[in-house]
Scaffold this motif. Structure first.
Motif, PDB file in Angstrom:
ATOM      1  N   ILE A   1      52.721  68.774  18.394  1.00  0.00           N
ATOM      2  CA  ILE A   1      52.486  67.208  19.219  1.00  0.00           C
ATOM      3  C   ILE A   1      52.885  66.438  18.083  1.00  0.00           C
ATOM      4  N   PRO A   2      53.534  65.333  18.107  1.00  0.00           N
ATOM      5  CA  PRO A   2      54.062  63.935  16.780  1.00  0.00           C
ATOM      6  C   PRO A   2      53.329  63.928  16.261  1.00  0.00           C
ATOM      7  N   VAL A   3      52.136  63.844  14.925  1.00  0.00           N
ATOM      8  CA  VAL A   3      51.515  63.924  14.722  1.00  0.00           C
ATOM      9  C   VAL A   3      50.778  64.147  12.965  1.00  0.00           C
ATOM     10  N   SER A   4      51.506  62.820  12.589  1.00  0.00           N
ATOM     11  CA  SER A   4      50.775  63.322  11.527  1.00  0.00           C
ATOM     12  C   SER A   4      49.966  63.290  10.401  1.00  0.00           C
ATOM     13  N   GLY A   5      49.821  63.614   9.304  1.00  0.00           N
ATOM     14  CA  GLY A   5      47.997  63.103   8.476  1.00  0.00           C
ATOM     15  C   GLY A   5      47.878  64.344   8.035  1.00  0.00           C
ATOM     16  N   LYS A   6      47.295  63.678   7.362  1.00  0.00           N
ATOM     17  CA  LYS A   6      45.432  63.477   7.576  1.00  0.00           C
ATOM     18  C   LYS A   6      45.647  62.054   6.166  1.00  0.00           C
ATOM     19  N   TYR A   7      45.438  61.315   6.020  1.00  0.00           N
ATOM     20  CA  TYR A   7      45.497  60.350   5.558  1.00  0.00           C
ATOM     21  C   TYR A   7      44.726  59.742   5.413  1.00  0.00           C
ATOM     22  N   CYS A   8      44.246  59.351   4.007  1.00  0.00           N
ATOM     23  CA  CYS A   8      42.859  58.338   3.884  1.00  0.00           C
ATOM     24  C   CYS A   8      42.737  57.255   4.494  1.00  0.00           C
ATOM     25  N   TYR A   9      41.439  56.563   5.130  1.00  0.00           N
ATOM     26  CA  TYR A   9      40.953  55.664   4.714  1.00  0.00           C
ATOM     27  C   TYR A   9      39.302  55.766   5.444  1.00  0.00           C
ATOM     28  N   GLU A  10      38.936  54.466   5.181  1.00  0.00           N
ATOM     29  CA  GLU A  10      37.674  54.449   4.975  1.00  0.00           C
ATOM     30  C   GLU A  10      36.990  55.134   3.331  1.00  0.00           C
TER      31      GLU A  10
END
Length: 95
Positions: free
Chosen positions: A46-55
């Motif tokens: 599935i076109p999901v990217s990450g993990k990204y920094c948030y909060e």
């Protein structure tokens, strides 16, 4: 990106070529089912990217990658053009 072309193959006045690449940021809570599912969705293709920094959390954010190009025949997305009475059929920015 919108490209308006004169259609030489049919009786239509023009052809609209559309291309977009968009990322929808998703920030599920760490203890949620969605947060646990995101890496599984990635592994499943599935076109999901990450993990990204948030909060200040290095692994809270993910992005759902939405891409469409009307010049590519193999796509799960189909766009349909329609006009609504009383509204302009072409966005003013495209004229």
């Amino acid at each position: 990106e919108f490209t308006f072309l004169k259609d030489l193959q049919t009786n239509a006045d023009e052809v609209l070529e559309v291309k977009f690449d968009y990322k929808l940021l998703v920030t599920p809570e760490k203890d949620s089912v969605l947060h646990q599912a995101m890496p599984l969705l990635q592994k499943a293709g599935i076109p999901v990217s990450g993990k990204y920094c948030y909060e200040n959390d290095k692994a809270k954010g993910f992005a759902i990658d939405l891409s469409f190009d009307s010049n590519k025949k193999r796509t799960p997305v189909t766009l349909h053009h329609a006009c609504i009475d009383g509204l302009p059929c072409v966005p003013p920015a495209a004229v």
